[in-house]
Write a protein that holds these residues in place. Structure first.
Motif, PDB file in Angstrom:
ATOM      1  N   ARG A   3      10.577   7.266  -7.225  1.00 62.70           N
ATOM      2  CA  ARG A   3       9.892   8.339  -6.497  1.00 62.70           C
ATOM      3  C   ARG A   3      10.784   9.576  -6.368  1.00 62.70           C
ATOM      4  N   ASP A  55       2.611   3.213 -19.938  1.00 61.88           N
ATOM      5  CA  ASP A  55       1.615   2.921 -18.908  1.00 61.88           C
ATOM      6  C   ASP A  55       2.036   1.718 -18.081  1.00 61.88           C
ATOM      7  N   ALA A 109       6.742  16.042  -9.598  1.00 62.89           N
ATOM      8  CA  ALA A 109       5.583  15.201  -9.928  1.00 62.89           C
ATOM      9  C   ALA A 109       5.252  14.265  -8.774  1.00 62.89           C
ATOM     10  N   LEU A 110       3.968  14.173  -8.443  1.00 60.82           N
ATOM     11  CA  LEU A 110       3.512  13.250  -7.410  1.00 60.82           C
ATOM     12  C   LEU A 110       2.854  12.008  -7.996  1.00 60.82           C
ATOM     13  N   THR A 111       2.495  12.081  -9.271  1.00 56.06           N
ATOM     14  CA  THR A 111       1.843  10.954  -9.943  1.00 56.06           C
ATOM     15  C   THR A 111       2.550  10.665 -11.261  1.00 56.06           C
ATOM     16  N   ILE A 112       2.320   9.491 -11.804  1.00 51.53           N
ATOM     17  CA  ILE A 112       2.948   9.147 -13.092  1.00 51.53           C
ATOM     18  C   ILE A 112       2.428  10.050 -14.211  1.00 51.53           C
ATOM     19  N   PRO A 113       1.114  10.323 -14.304  1.00 57.81           N
ATOM     20  CA  PRO A 113       0.679  11.269 -15.346  1.00 57.81           C
ATOM     21  C   PRO A 113       1.330  12.646 -15.212  1.00 57.81           C
ATOM     22  N   GLU A 114       1.559  13.078 -13.979  1.00 58.19           N
ATOM     23  CA  GLU A 114       2.238  14.355 -13.753  1.00 58.19           C
ATOM     24  C   GLU A 114       3.704  14.273 -14.191  1.00 58.19           C
ATOM     25  N   MET A 155      10.810  11.391  -9.623  1.00 61.18           N
ATOM     26  CA  MET A 155       9.518  12.067  -9.777  1.00 61.18           C
ATOM     27  C   MET A 155       9.487  13.347  -8.947  1.00 61.18           C
ATOM     28  N   CYS A 156       9.990  13.263  -7.719  1.00 60.98           N
ATOM     29  CA  CYS A 156      10.038  14.434  -6.831  1.00 60.98           C
ATOM     30  C   CYS A 156      10.910  15.526  -7.435  1.00 60.98           C
TER      31      CYS A 156
END
Length: 151
Positions: free
Chosen positions: A104, A25, A112-117, A107-108
């Protein structure tokens, strides 16, 4: 819910992305930030390369006995952190944007667009050192390493 902290050892951008993907987190980034001009330590040159001093909070140099002492003798009972040098990286202003862009981008790549994703979709895969070399540029001369003056 119990927040998860990735504590210690994070230096490079990919370390942050891995920590987030594995469920962190938040992260302790002392070693990452210690490399920049804004850290209060001196920049020193060792064998032609610049470094910044770094010591972990659990090191003898930090003298944080209130946090780590087990016996009340106002001394460290054990040394947990390191007293060392880290490669100098310039200014924080010039680097933090690059770090965020790399996170980022990964993530892409994971969709994923968010950290939880990211934590839901990321898959860690063990690869060989050869596959890392083969996955990058090889058997070419990169343009930024070659100028017309070398011709």
């Amino acid at each position: 819910y119990i927040p998860v902290c990735s504590d210690g050892g994070i230096v490079h951008d990919h370390h942050m992305t891995l920590a987030l993907a594995m469920g962190a987190d938040f992260m302790m980034l002392g070693r990452y930030f210690s490399r920049f001009d804004e850290s209060p330590t001196d920049r020193i040159k060792i064998n032609g390369t610049y470094y910044k001093e770094y010591w972990g909070e659990g090191s003898n140099r930090a003298r944080n006995w209130q946090r780590y002492d087990l016996g009340g003798a106002k001394k460290l009972s054990f040394e947990e952190g390191v007293d060392s040098y880290v490669p100098y990286a310039g200014s924080l202003h010039d680097n933090v944007g690059v770090t965020l862009s790399k996170i980022r981008s990964t993530m892409c790549n994971c969709g994923a667009l968010t950290i939880p994703e990211l934590q839901e979709k990321a898959r860690l895969t063990l690869v060989s050192s050869t596959s890392i070399v083969e996955g990058g540029s090889h058997d070419v001369i990169l343009r930024d390493q070659f100028t017309r003056a070398n011709v």
